[in-house]
Design a protein around this motif. Structure first.
Motif, PDB file in Angstrom:
ATOM      1  N   SER A  31       0.826  -1.212   0.000  1.00  0.00           N
ATOM      2  CA  SER A  31       0.000   0.000   0.000  1.00  0.00           C
ATOM      3  C   SER A  31       0.860   1.261   0.000  1.00  0.00           C
ATOM      4  O   SER A  31       0.516   2.258  -0.641  1.00  0.00           O
ATOM      5  N   ALA A  35       0.495   3.863  -3.058  1.00  0.00           N
ATOM      6  CA  ALA A  35       0.106   5.245  -2.761  1.00  0.00           C
ATOM      7  C   ALA A  35       1.153   6.212  -3.290  1.00  0.00           C
ATOM      8  O   ALA A  35       0.822   7.273  -3.850  1.00  0.00           O
ATOM      9  N   TRP A  36       2.411   5.867  -3.125  1.00  0.00           N
ATOM     10  CA  TRP A  36       3.488   6.698  -3.664  1.00  0.00           C
ATOM     11  C   TRP A  36       3.389   6.756  -5.193  1.00  0.00           C
ATOM     12  O   TRP A  36       3.532   7.819  -5.790  1.00  0.00           O
ATOM     13  N   ALA A 100      -1.324   3.541   2.981  1.00  0.00           N
ATOM     14  CA  ALA A 100      -1.730   4.566   2.015  1.00  0.00           C
ATOM     15  C   ALA A 100      -1.354   5.964   2.494  1.00  0.00           C
ATOM     16  O   ALA A 100      -0.843   6.778   1.716  1.00  0.00           O
ATOM     17  N   SER A 104       1.389   8.199   0.599  1.00  0.00           N
ATOM     18  CA  SER A 104       0.976   9.517   0.097  1.00  0.00           C
ATOM     19  C   SER A 104       1.814  10.620   0.718  1.00  0.00           C
ATOM     20  O   SER A 104       2.170  11.599   0.062  1.00  0.00           O
ATOM     21  N   ILE A 203      -6.184   4.812  -0.715  1.00  0.00           N
ATOM     22  CA  ILE A 203      -5.252   5.697  -1.417  1.00  0.00           C
ATOM     23  C   ILE A 203      -5.960   6.952  -1.920  1.00  0.00           C
ATOM     24  O   ILE A 203      -5.412   8.060  -1.861  1.00  0.00           O
ATOM     25  N   ASP A 204      -7.188   6.809  -2.412  1.00  0.00           N
ATOM     26  CA  ASP A 204      -7.945   7.981  -2.852  1.00  0.00           C
ATOM     27  C   ASP A 204      -8.146   8.959  -1.700  1.00  0.00           C
ATOM     28  O   ASP A 204      -7.976  10.174  -1.846  1.00  0.00           O
ATOM     29  N   SER A 206      -6.394   9.141   1.185  1.00  0.00           N
ATOM     30  CA  SER A 206      -5.143   9.660   1.741  1.00  0.00           C
ATOM     31  C   SER A 206      -4.544  10.762   0.877  1.00  0.00           C
ATOM     32  O   SER A 206      -4.112  11.795   1.385  1.00  0.00           O
ATOM     33  N   THR A 207      -4.507  10.562  -0.447  1.00  0.00           N
ATOM     34  CA  THR A 207      -3.952  11.607  -1.306  1.00  0.00           C
ATOM     35  C   THR A 207      -4.813  12.858  -1.277  1.00  0.00           C
ATOM     36  O   THR A 207      -4.306  13.982  -1.290  1.00  0.00           O
TER      37      THR A 207
END
Length: 284
Positions: A31, A35-36, A100, A104, A203-204, A206-207
């Motif tokens: 993850s 995320a990165w 995530a 991020s 991920i959505d 967190s970013t």
């Protein structure tokens, strides 16, 4: 699946017999990397094909041990259906969210001020929020919400159907990794511009959250006042990433359990239901 079970046993033996530790560690590390990678995609450092390749490689690498796909909604889906124990699904989800936000954060911290601004995106990022009429904003958010939940539902129905026990290929990690990667690339091109995400709520979220926090700090340091429209838009759009996936999951479960799984089972000439992925005939 004997090969997967052998790998799990060998790794678990080196960790004192606890087979959950390697699974959780791999979900966390996977993850972080994804995320990165998504952060690089948002800021122009990668394209959807590169990102799809990252998803494939990560899930291929960890697929022989962990089965959460570094995606909370897939882990929850598989836990409810019975492919993995529900406690494993919950633990996977915790690790996926932690990973995530770490990934991020790493991606965001290495960006210039200009690129950091690209993290703060609305699901309706293709439109200029400041010039959009008030009566149209709700429509845009609602459209993004609907597109996201329908995309999750369609993706999960397809993903579940392809991994049904009647499909022998579903027992191979490379199959699931390829299926997930190709589906993601397709989604990013078709619906990504309207949702700003890629069907991974950890991920959505967190970013989006880290990007907004940076945006807020940037303006506060320069005494730039953020309009109430922008603040309310943040709350409205965050709902897309936190609520829409669950509704899509529910729609998928209803259709899959009621229609798709029985049809596949009947077509395979079997009277058994969907067994957990990786379960052999001798285990049932």
């Amino acid at each position: 699946m004997a090969g997967t079970q052998d790998v799990e046993k060998k790794v678990a033996a080196k960790l004192g017999g606890n087979d959950k530790i390697p699974k959780l560690l791999l979900e966390l590390l996977g993850s972080i990397f994804l995320a990165w990678s998504f952060g690089m995609l948002l800021t122009g450092g990668a394209d959807p094909i590169n990102f799809g390749a990252a998803i494939f490689l990560v899930n291929l690498a960890i697929g022989s041990v962990a089965q959460g796909y570094c995606n909370p909604i897939i882990a929850l889906n598989d836990g409810i259906i019975g492919r993995i124990p529900i406690i494993d699904a919950v633990l996977y989800i915790v690790c996926q969210f932690v990973g995530a936000f770490l990934g991020s954060g790493f991606a965001h911290g290495n960006l210039t001020d200009v690129d950091q601004g690209r993290f703060m995106r609305f699901p309706t990022r293709s439109f200029s929020w400041d010039t959009t009429k008030d009566e149209e904003k709700g429509v845009l958010v609602g459209a993004a919400f609907g597109i996201y939940l329908l995309a999750v539902a369609v993706f999960l129905i397809f993903f579940n159907g392809a991994r049904h026990e009647s499909n022998e290929l579903s027992k191979k990690p490379i199959f699931g990794a390829s299926l997930y990667a190709v589906s993601t690339i397709f989604y990013l091109h078709l619906a990504g511009p309207f949702t700003g995400g890629f069907l991974n709520m950890a991920i959505d979220t967190s970013t989006y959250a880290i990007g907004y926090d940076s945006f807020d700090q940037y303006n506060e340091e320069r005494n730039i006042e953020i309009s109430d429209d922008i603040k309310s838009a943040y709350d409205d759009n965050l709902i897309v990433y936190l609520i829409a996936p669950f509704i899509g999951l529910i729609i998928n479960l209803i259709l899959y359990v009621a229609i798709v799984s029985p049809s596949l089972t009947a077509g395979n000439g079997s009277s058994t239901g969907a067994a957990p992925v990786g379960t052999s005939d001798t285990d049932r």
